[in-house]
Scaffold this active site. Structure first.
Site, short mmCIF file in Angstrom:
data_model
loop_
_atom_site.label_atom_id
_atom_site.label_comp_id
_atom_site.label_asym_id
_atom_site.label_seq_id
_atom_site.Cartn_x
_atom_site.Cartn_y
_atom_site.Cartn_z
N ARG A 12 31.39 69.89 26.43
CA ARG A 12 31.69 69.71 27.85
C ARG A 12 33.18 69.80 28.12
NH1 ARG A 12 30.95 65.50 31.23
NH2 ARG A 12 31.48 64.00 29.60
N ASN A 22 37.78 68.72 23.26
CA ASN A 22 37.12 69.65 22.35
C ASN A 22 37.99 70.83 21.93
OD1 ASN A 22 34.45 68.45 22.08
ND2 ASN A 22 34.23 68.87 24.26
N ARG A 74 26.53 76.41 30.56
CA ARG A 74 25.77 75.16 30.70
C ARG A 74 25.73 74.81 32.18
NH1 ARG A 74 27.38 69.98 26.98
NH2 ARG A 74 26.01 68.40 27.90
N GLN A 105 27.57 67.92 16.78
CA GLN A 105 28.51 67.31 17.72
C GLN A 105 29.93 67.75 17.37
OE1 GLN A 105 26.81 65.98 20.07
NE2 GLN A 105 26.06 63.93 19.59
N ARG A 156 25.44 35.05 0.79
CA ARG A 156 26.28 36.20 1.14
C ARG A 156 26.36 37.17 -0.04
NH1 ARG A 156 30.38 36.44 5.06
NH2 ARG A 156 31.85 38.16 4.76
#
Length: 389
Positions: A12, A22, A74, A105, A156
């Site tokens: 985008r 990007n 897009r 991604q 733990r």
């Protein structure tokens, strides 16, 4: 059944945290470049589609010149701030032919081709309907009501004895066209996992993420030297001088004479190249007696100064010197007057502090800055990945 696997990379233009992140330079290249390059190197991916609503991003991606990559538009309703990635995937799935879709991604630059290949192979060999990338975390999680969510505080566990838990790192997802159209979700049905290295946990959403991820990527670049392409064709290394062999600083002595600071490790790298039979050239747009002295001290094979159009000069040089060509040349440059020439070389490198345009056009961005050992770094790279070593 023959599988037609496509990579789908949504980018985008409306990022709020980091505008146009990007294509913001990351380790010398636009952020999206790294995942596109990884997909391009994966032999199991038949086609790569970069989906964007931004002409600026689209043009930048096309400038990468990957033959297997296509930029597609897009629509606005899939690119808004509230739009899901699935909406863009569904839009794509209704207009393109494929059997399986690999969602990648762009904000996961630590992703490499080996991860994609192994993930796809696991997906294809299993009976799963979807697969996603994960990383193993060994952190203790608490809920808002003060209760431990994933361990017993009374017992733990030690980190080395604890298996931890798996977290989505957002790098990639795989599913079939049939599954995405039926479910409307990137993962559905029987879901399998592909575990990536722990440092790939970082996705870039904030400026702080950016700083950490860039540091990790530079470290990754260093460790990947052993898988660099073979340099056995290299016969000539060309170095710009100011900003490459020097730190680009202008120094003057008390008598007003100009001084330049060189790095002794660069000199040793050039000597090692010479012993391996690789010639060296200093190619500078400036003229300086200091450059002549340095070239003579290092027994440089070719020294040319006052060269303004380096591409034209080298075209002429290669016509006269038939032993050399751009196909047998490595080039280190740091500024705009180097770009045309280094873009034609078999291998190009830029110092860490080169201008962004040069780093974006380079095959390799050094971990060292100009005048601090970047030439030695490239010399070692050539000798370590060629028959000359």
């Amino acid at each position: 059944m023959n599988r037609h696997i496509v990579a789908f990379i949504p980018v985008r233009g409306g990022s709020k945290g980091i505008p146009l992140k990007n294509i913001k330079p990351f380790c010398g290249k636009p952020l999206a470049y790294w995942v596109i390059a990884a997909a391009n190197l994966c032999q199991l991916v038949d086609k790569i589609y970069v989906s964007t609503d931004s002409d600026v991003i689209g043009g930048e991606v096309e400038s990468f010149a990957f033959k297997n990559v296509e930029v597609i538009s897009r629509s606005p309703h899939t690119a808004g701030d509230t739009a899901s990635t699935e909406s863009a995937m569904l839009e794509f799935a209704t207009t393109h032919e494929f059997t399986d879709i690999l969602l990648i991604q762009a904000t996961s630059p630590l992703l490499n081709a080996v991860h994609l290949t192994a993930g796809i192979e696991k997906y294809l060999s299993s009976a799963s309907d979807s697969l996603l990338s994960v990383v193993r975390q060994k952190r203790f999680i608490w809920s808002d009501d003060g209760k431990a969510a994933n361990y017993d505080p009374q017992n733990r566990p030690r980190r080395q004895d604890w298996g931890g838990f798996l977290v989505e790192n957002g790098a990639f997802y795989i599913t079939s066209k049939e599954a995405i159209l039926d479910s409307g979700c990137r993962i559905s049905g029987r879901i399998d996992l592909y575990e990536m290295p722990e440092d790939s946990y970082f996705e870039i959403d904030t400026q702080e993420d950016w700083i950490v991820a860039e540091h990790l990527k530079y470290r990754q670049i260093r460790s990947q030297r052993s898988v660099m392409p073979s340099f056995q064709k290299i016969k000539l290394l060309i170095c710009d001088v100011d900003g490459v062999l020097t730190d680009a600083g202008m120094y003057y002595g008390s008598d007003g004479n100009e001084l330049k600071k060189y790095n002794t490790r660069d000199g040793m790298g050039i000597e090692l190249l010479r012993k391996a039979g690789i010639k060296t050239m200093f190619l500078s747009s400036e003229e300086s007696g200091i450059i002549v002295k340095r070239a003579n001290k290092l027994s440089i094979d070719f020294l040319f100064m006052g060269v303004k159009d380096k591409l034209a000069f080298l075209n002429d040089f290669f016509q006269r010197q038939h032993d050399f060509s751009f196909e047998t040349t490595a080039y280190i440059g740091d500024d705009v007057n180097d770009i045309a020439a280094m873009s034609n070389a078999f291998f190009s490198a830029a110092p860490l502090d080169a201008i962004e345009q040069v780093k974006q056009q380079s095959n390799y961005v050094c971990l060292a800055a100009g005048g601090t050992g970047c030439v030695r770094e490239v010399c070692d790279l050539i000798l370590g990945n060629s028959k000359h070593a």
